[in-house]
Motif scaffolding. Structure first.
Motif, PDB file in Angstrom:
ATOM      1  N   VAL A 115     107.324 -37.603   8.216  1.00 23.21           N
ATOM      2  CA  VAL A 115     106.647 -38.621   8.729  1.00 23.21           C
ATOM      3  C   VAL A 115     107.503 -39.992   8.730  1.00 23.21           C
ATOM      4  CG1 VAL A 115     104.479 -39.841   8.750  1.00 23.21           C
ATOM      5  CG2 VAL A 115     104.440 -37.437   8.437  1.00 23.21           C
ATOM      6  N   GLY A 116     107.888 -40.825   9.749  1.00 23.44           N
ATOM      7  CA  GLY A 116     108.382 -41.990   9.854  1.00 23.44           C
ATOM      8  C   GLY A 116     109.832 -41.960   9.679  1.00 23.44           C
ATOM      9  N   TYR A 141      96.621 -39.664  17.219  1.00 23.98           N
ATOM     10  CA  TYR A 141      98.242 -39.655  16.928  1.00 23.98           C
ATOM     11  C   TYR A 141      98.960 -38.684  17.989  1.00 23.98           C
ATOM     12  CZ  TYR A 141     102.744 -38.812  14.999  1.00 23.98           C
ATOM     13  OH  TYR A 141     104.223 -38.694  14.727  1.00 23.98           O
ATOM     14  N   SER A 190     100.133 -44.459  17.586  1.00 27.19           N
ATOM     15  CA  SER A 190     101.009 -43.270  16.651  1.00 27.19           C
ATOM     16  C   SER A 190     101.846 -44.115  15.548  1.00 27.19           C
ATOM     17  CB  SER A 190     101.755 -42.457  17.521  1.00 27.19           C
ATOM     18  OG  SER A 190     100.693 -42.095  18.451  1.00 27.19           O
ATOM     19  N   GLU A 224     101.373 -43.596  11.469  1.00 25.17           N
ATOM     20  CA  GLU A 224     102.552 -43.023  10.740  1.00 25.17           C
ATOM     21  C   GLU A 224     102.773 -44.118   9.521  1.00 25.17           C
ATOM     22  OE1 GLU A 224     106.174 -41.352  12.007  1.00 25.17           O
ATOM     23  OE2 GLU A 224     105.438 -40.681  13.839  1.00 25.17           O
ATOM     24  N   SER A 243      99.709 -43.529   7.057  1.00 24.84           N
ATOM     25  CA  SER A 243      99.749 -42.259   6.543  1.00 24.84           C
ATOM     26  C   SER A 243     100.885 -42.406   5.162  1.00 24.84           C
ATOM     27  CB  SER A 243     100.546 -41.224   7.573  1.00 24.84           C
ATOM     28  OG  SER A 243     100.677 -40.036   6.596  1.00 24.84           O
ATOM     29  N   ILE A 250      98.198 -37.226   8.398  1.00 23.96           N
ATOM     30  CA  ILE A 250      97.718 -37.821   9.720  1.00 23.96           C
ATOM     31  C   ILE A 250      96.329 -37.443  10.332  1.00 23.96           C
ATOM     32  CG2 ILE A 250      98.431 -37.880  12.161  1.00 23.96           C
ATOM     33  CD1 ILE A 250     101.427 -38.536  11.265  1.00 23.96           C
TER      34      ILE A 250
END
Ligand code: ATP
Ligand code: LTN
Length: 327
Positions: free
Chosen positions: A178-179, A229, A238, A242, A245, A252
């Motif tokens: 994520v990210g 998302y 979204s 992220e 999160s 998410i």
């Protein structure tokens, strides 16, 4: 397991750098023998101010320690303190294709529309390949934008190994789940960046709390109302999900369901608060560390000694395999 990553000394570090890379440096320092390099030699490939480079380099060293790099558990050093990096870049340019360098998107993007494009901007990925290969690196924690450069480093290693004999480990990039690609808050279809993005859409790790909250409050969102998302369809929302999160440590799907019946306004406020809370303690540590320049320089000196010692055998092997008469 050997871990290596590099980070530019230019610009102020933003939440994309933190989420995409810096937080994984902190994690990987406990998973292997980790080297992190402030790539000051890379920073002269675009227009820059010498005094700025000098100050930003020390700022970044303090920031990296502040986010959690521990001099007892990893090695942080400046690229220019270890001459092997510049040497490796020249030597490896013999096994790097001109055509492949010309296909690098970062080269095309950073050079586009500029009156002067330096030769260094073109050969940048060779220096980066040397950074990685000199340390017999297994994994390279980076953000998504570095995929192409990592691929090139692997190609360079393979070409060298097949032409001159087994010399380098083939490194592997590791990207966060994520990210890996945080987007600009004002233009969520573009990567957040201090060199290419908008100022209002770029949240800096050292931004004051009210500035952080304001940047999230004014973030561009998408049509519709539901907090869901879907990066292709809802890039703005979204991206915020992220960030929330990672900043809050919430998966998410749990975030999505917690916004049932609530809208984008609540989400923006919550992300701002979570990021302020995440960065607050880092900002305090940064101020303390930056104030003691003598200690910072001492730590970088220790790091450079270790880096020099670790990279020396591989550099020597490169010279020998390539046929140079050694002193
Ligand atoms: P910028 O685009 O702000 O100039 P950069 O990518 O040119 O940054 P660095 O500061 O050296 O240069 O990047 C450090 C690390 O941060 C790299 O691993 C890079 O992949 C990662 N990174 C940069 N921008 C983002 C982003 N928007 N989202 C996730 N990771 C990022
Ligand atoms: N190109 C990278 C910085 C960088 C790097 C490295 C990353 C230079 N050398 C070695 C990983 C490994 C960037 O622009 N972010």
């Amino acid at each position: 397991m050997r871990v290596f990553s590099g980070i530019q000394a230019t610009g102020e570090k933003h939440i994309g750098n933190y989420i995409g890379a810096m937080r994984n440096y902190v994690v990987t320092q406990d998973e292997g023998d980790a080297f992190f390099c402030i790539v000051d030699l890379h920073s002269i490939t675009v227009d820059y101010d010498p005094q700025d480079l000098h100050d930003r380099t020390l700022d970044l060293a303090a920031l990296l320690f502040a986010v959690g790099l521990d001099p007892e558990r990893c090695t942080l050093f400046l690229q220019s303190h270890v001459p092997a990096h510049a040497e490796a870049a020249w030597l490896l340019s013999a096994v790097t294709g001109f055509g492949q360098l010309g296909r690098m998107t970062q080269f095309k993007e950073k050079g586009e529309g500029k009156e002067f494009v330096s030769a260094g901007l073109f050969t940048y990925p060779v220096l980066m390949a040397g950074d990685i290969l000199l340390y017999q690196t297994d994994i390279v924690p980076v953000g998504d934008d570095q995929r192409q450069h990592i691929e090139l480093a692997r190609d360079v290693a393979e070409r060298f190994n097949s032409r001159y004999g087994e010399t380098f480990k083939i490194p592997r990039g590791v990207f966060p789940e994520v990210g890996a690609r945080i987007m600009d808050l004002q233009e969520p279809t573009k990567k957040m960046s201090t060199t290419g993005g908008t100022a209002q859409g770029t949240v800096l790790v050292l931004d004051a709390p009210d500035v952080i909250r304001k940047k999230f409050k004014t973030a561009v969102t998408d049509s519709g109302r539901d907090v869901r998302y879907a990066p292709g369809e809802k890039p703005g929302v979204s991206n915020l999900i992220e960030i929330l999160s990672v900043a809050s440590g919430t998966p998410i799907p749990a975030i999505e369901s917690s916004y049932d019946g609530r809208g984008y306004g609540d989400l923006k406020g919550d992300v701002g608060d979570a990021v302020v809370e995440l960065f607050g303690p880092m900002q305090e540590r940064y101020a303390e560390l930056r104030a003691d320049e003598g200690e910072l320089r001492r730590l970088l000196h220790v790091g450079a000694d270790k880096a020099r010692e670790t990279s020396a055998p591989t550099l020597e092997q490169i010279y020998e395999r390539m046929g140079f008469v050694r002193p």
